[in-house]
Design an enzyme around this catalytic site. Sequence first.
Site, mmCIF file in Angstrom:
data_model
loop_
_atom_site.group_PDB
_atom_site.id
_atom_site.type_symbol
_atom_site.label_atom_id
_atom_site.label_comp_id
_atom_site.label_asym_id
_atom_site.label_seq_id
_atom_site.Cartn_x
_atom_site.Cartn_y
_atom_site.Cartn_z
ATOM 1 N N THR A 34 0.798 -0.979 -0.014
ATOM 2 C CA THR A 34 0.160 -0.126 0.043
ATOM 3 C C THR A 34 0.760 1.358 -0.078
ATOM 4 O O THR A 34 0.411 2.349 -0.337
ATOM 5 C CB THR A 34 -0.930 0.189 1.289
ATOM 6 O OG1 THR A 34 -1.750 -1.139 1.040
ATOM 7 C CG2 THR A 34 -1.582 1.286 1.341
ATOM 8 N N TYR A 48 -8.191 0.857 -3.272
ATOM 9 C CA TYR A 48 -6.949 1.368 -4.033
ATOM 10 C C TYR A 48 -6.185 0.029 -4.747
ATOM 11 O O TYR A 48 -6.608 -0.921 -4.361
ATOM 12 C CB TYR A 48 -5.835 2.104 -3.194
ATOM 13 C CG TYR A 48 -5.361 1.358 -1.910
ATOM 14 C CD1 TYR A 48 -5.846 1.439 -0.676
ATOM 15 C CD2 TYR A 48 -4.296 0.200 -1.989
ATOM 16 C CE1 TYR A 48 -5.733 0.648 0.460
ATOM 17 C CE2 TYR A 48 -4.059 -0.432 -1.079
ATOM 18 C CZ TYR A 48 -4.561 -0.236 0.240
ATOM 19 O OH TYR A 48 -4.093 -1.052 1.312
ATOM 20 N N SER A 81 1.576 -7.737 -0.564
ATOM 21 C CA SER A 81 2.426 -8.599 0.138
ATOM 22 C C SER A 81 1.632 -9.855 0.498
ATOM 23 O O SER A 81 2.328 -11.180 0.696
ATOM 24 C CB SER A 81 2.956 -8.125 1.431
ATOM 25 O OG SER A 81 1.771 -7.856 2.358
ATOM 26 N N THR A 114 1.598 -4.330 4.289
ATOM 27 C CA THR A 114 1.319 -4.716 5.507
ATOM 28 C C THR A 114 1.081 -6.008 6.001
ATOM 29 O O THR A 114 0.945 -6.660 7.116
ATOM 30 C CB THR A 114 0.263 -3.743 6.195
ATOM 31 O OG1 THR A 114 -0.974 -3.869 5.448
ATOM 32 C CG2 THR A 114 0.746 -2.225 6.066
ATOM 33 N N ASP A 115 0.126 -6.738 4.706
ATOM 34 C CA ASP A 115 -0.214 -8.144 5.365
ATOM 35 C C ASP A 115 0.621 -8.941 5.810
ATOM 36 O O ASP A 115 0.356 -9.978 6.785
ATOM 37 C CB ASP A 115 -1.053 -8.409 3.859
ATOM 38 C CG ASP A 115 -2.273 -7.854 3.649
ATOM 39 O OD1 ASP A 115 -3.129 -8.186 2.773
ATOM 40 O OD2 ASP A 115 -2.613 -6.562 4.422
ATOM 41 N N LYS A 187 0.266 -7.223 12.659
ATOM 42 C CA LYS A 187 -0.770 -6.735 12.107
ATOM 43 C C LYS A 187 -2.141 -6.953 13.246
ATOM 44 O O LYS A 187 -2.779 -8.010 12.727
ATOM 45 C CB LYS A 187 -0.871 -6.722 10.939
ATOM 46 C CG LYS A 187 -2.074 -5.713 10.093
ATOM 47 C CD LYS A 187 -2.012 -5.931 8.649
ATOM 48 C CE LYS A 187 -3.125 -4.849 8.215
ATOM 49 N NZ LYS A 187 -3.123 -4.936 6.437
ATOM 50 N N GLU A 309 -3.086 -28.939 28.570
ATOM 51 C CA GLU A 309 -4.025 -29.628 28.210
ATOM 52 C C GLU A 309 -3.970 -30.639 27.316
ATOM 53 O O GLU A 309 -4.658 -31.852 27.360
ATOM 54 C CB GLU A 309 -5.438 -28.801 27.708
ATOM 55 C CG GLU A 309 -6.061 -27.955 28.637
ATOM 56 C CD GLU A 309 -7.236 -27.495 27.897
ATOM 57 O OE1 GLU A 309 -7.377 -26.198 27.899
ATOM 58 O OE2 GLU A 309 -8.335 -28.101 27.787
#
Length: 352
Positions: A34, A48, A81, A114-115, A187, A309
């Site tokens: 981005t 976008y 990304s 950012t992903d 993120k 557990e």
Amino acid sequence: MKKTFTTLALSLSLLIPISSFAKNNVVVVATGGTIAGAGASSTNSATYTAAKVPVDDLLNAVPQIQNLANVTGVQALQIASESITDKELLSIARQVNDLVKKPSVNGVVITHGTDTVEETAFFLSLVIKTDKPIVLVASMRPPSALSADGPLNLYSAVALAASDSAKGKGVMILMNDGIFAARDVTKSINIHTNAFTSQWGALGTLVEGKPYWFRNVAKRFNNASEFNIENIKGDALPLVQIVYGSTNMLPDAYLAYQKAGAKAIIHAGTGNGSVAKYIVPTLNQLQADGVQIIRSSRVPHGFVLRNAEQPDDKYGWVVAHDLNPQKAKILAALALTKTKDAKEIQRMFWEY
Ligand code: DGL
């Protein structure tokens, strides 16, 4: 003869601005995202196309960065990304490794989507031998949007990469004035500029070009890592996949990943990495077949306890500790380049 040389050296020095000698050299490696996106209008902050603006335009849009360092740009990739595969991840790592080995390079900034920036950052922290600052930077809004966050993020990332105090801090993500450690940043909000957080807190913050530090990383990274990009050949890592835990699960996803060649499966379990009792037999069969089971959690905070557990010792399973599923996938793939021994893999999850 000596007089001629002195005259030549003096005249050459006058060609290079004195200020250039005082500044560090930072290379910006652009990969897309981005921060290089383009929207149809200034009011499109979330609508976008990512990965459009070339690196030179990114740098020219923030001329102030030249006051911070001698900045040059490299266009390594131009993709969103979420589409990064092992091929692109290894290519980024090899290019960054080549750059940090150059004595003339003092720091590296990587512009990224950012992903999956957290995966790339963590991978680089595990495989690059350097104490030079490597700073990944992204943005939640495209440069075309009102109050775009990319330009200031880029300015701050260059300031961080040019800062001598950032040496030896490991690979970092700079977002929204925050300086985050590669291993624990994630993120956590998908529509706001304060998208990145760490449950252990930021390493520090950067304001008006100056970093302020408040903690260090307690785990192994970069020069202290047993992994090295120079020892990884080809364009693929050992295949590791993630299955998301929920109610009413089916074993089919795990079995399909085994059939596809997965060498480890990250179980992103409910709660403390819990496994439904009707799924346990499938995971035990996979473990017996040589597919390493690694318990992480879909819960963002806390960490997975071994033998809580689930009888991990009895089953031969590994716990991801505080690493989220996507980070666990990166470390598991690297671990499998060295060993298939569950105890050794568990050691790595305690140490990185
Ligand atoms: N397609 C997403 C990516 O490249 C855009 C998100 C962003 O970069 O902020 O990661």
